[in-house]
Design an enzyme around this catalytic site. Structure first.
Site, PDB file in Angstrom:
ATOM      1  N   HIS A 123       0.898  -1.214   0.090  1.00  0.00           N
ATOM      2  CA  HIS A 123       0.199   0.188  -0.015  1.00  0.00           C
ATOM      3  C   HIS A 123       0.793   1.223  -0.022  1.00  0.00           C
ATOM      4  CE1 HIS A 123      -3.402   2.780   1.328  1.00  0.00           C
ATOM      5  NE2 HIS A 123      -2.357   3.321   2.145  1.00  0.00           N
ATOM      6  N   GLU A 124       2.036   1.487   0.698  1.00  0.00           N
ATOM      7  CA  GLU A 124       2.573   2.425   1.021  1.00  0.00           C
ATOM      8  C   GLU A 124       3.610   2.868  -0.276  1.00  0.00           C
ATOM      9  OE1 GLU A 124       2.100   4.782   3.227  1.00  0.00           O
ATOM     10  OE2 GLU A 124       0.758   3.443   4.469  1.00  0.00           O
ATOM     11  N   GLU A 184      -6.050   6.660  -0.922  1.00  0.00           N
ATOM     12  CA  GLU A 184      -6.019   5.588  -0.251  1.00  0.00           C
ATOM     13  C   GLU A 184      -6.462   4.351  -0.703  1.00  0.00           C
ATOM     14  OE1 GLU A 184      -4.489   5.225   2.953  1.00  0.00           O
ATOM     15  OE2 GLU A 184      -3.608   7.243   2.525  1.00  0.00           O
TER      16      GLU A 184
END
Length: 260
Positions: A123-124, A184
């Site tokens: 995700h990051e 996100e």
């Protein structure tokens, strides 16, 4: 003159458009090298201000998971990453332009398996590859210009205070925050694809957010939050797990033995 300036402004925006890894149109106004230097500078500052973990086993674990994810990202992104474990109770992790990854030890109490940590790292890293920092900085620039334009257009009139306040709220709740939620959700999807290709269990990404929900306390309203709710993320991840299965996306390498 006003029409000419508006036309030039629109032309400038169009010339700075790009496409994210999921096909979403972006406006990127900040130079790539500038974003890289900002990321490196911020990371160096954090290393000075925050204690770095010296736990060799823990560092090897985070490195093992992170390196497996990095093997699955586009080839021009695969080399040169710096991965640091910060000794802090903060439940967080991040990645920055300049190929920097930071993991706080506090998040390892929530990410209870290598698969769940892989979901976080994917995700990051997804945020970085999708240029979300640049897009966020660009959105702030656009919002600032809009507010200044409103102040100039209404200066000296009875509408000056209302226009400025109204545009400020519109920028915050109608423009900046929704894009942050989009970032996100997009990073979740990008990271999930990396997770699958790296040989980790995709369903563990959903379990990660169940764990997050337990420690998150009372969550803010999703409308005024910069992050989707845990339930929204779990549902979105589930839908994309099924979608990726139907598309035939699968592990490109065996699941590594990353021991904590």
């Amino acid at each position: 003159m006003k029409k000419l300036l508006m036309s030039l402004g629109l032309l400038a925006l169009v010339s700075c458009t790009s496409t994210s890894p999921t096909g979403r149109t972006q406006v990127l106004l900040v130079n790539k090298d500038q974003m890289t230097q900002m990321g490196i500078k911020s990371f160096d500052a954090m290393k000075q201000e925050t204690k770095i973990s010296t736990d060799k086993k823990l560092n090897n674990y985070v490195q093992c998971v992170s390196n497996q994810i990095i093997k699955t990202i586009p080839k021009d992104w695969q080399s040169g990453w710096e991965i640091v474990v910060f000794d802090s109770d903060m439940v967080n992790a991040f990645a920055l332009p300049g190929k920097k990854i930071g993991v706080y030890t506090g998040i390892l109490n929530v990410a209870q398996s290598a698969d769940q940590l892989a979901a976080i790292i994917g995700h990051e890293v997804g945020h970085v590859i999708a240029n979300h920092s640049n897009e966020r900085a660009s959105q702030n620039k656009i919002a600032g210009v809009a507010t200044q334009a409103a102040q100039i257009a209404t200066q000296g009139t009875e509408y000056e205070a209302y226009a400025t306040k109204g545009l400020g709220l519109a920028a915050q709740y109608g423009f900046l925050l929704p894009f942050s939620r989009a970032h996100e959700s997009e990073a979740d999807v990008i990271g999930l694809k990396y997770l699958i290709k790296a040989g980790f269990k995709p369903e563990e990404s959903q379990q990660l957010w169940r764990n997050m929900a337990k420690v998150g306390g009372k969550a803010p309203s999703e409308f005024t939050s910069t992050h989707p709710s845990a339930d929204t993320r779990i549902d979105n991840l589930g839908a994309h797990i099924q979608k990726f299965k139907e598309q035939g996306i699968k592990a490109l390498q065996p699941r590594p033995s990353c021991s904590r």
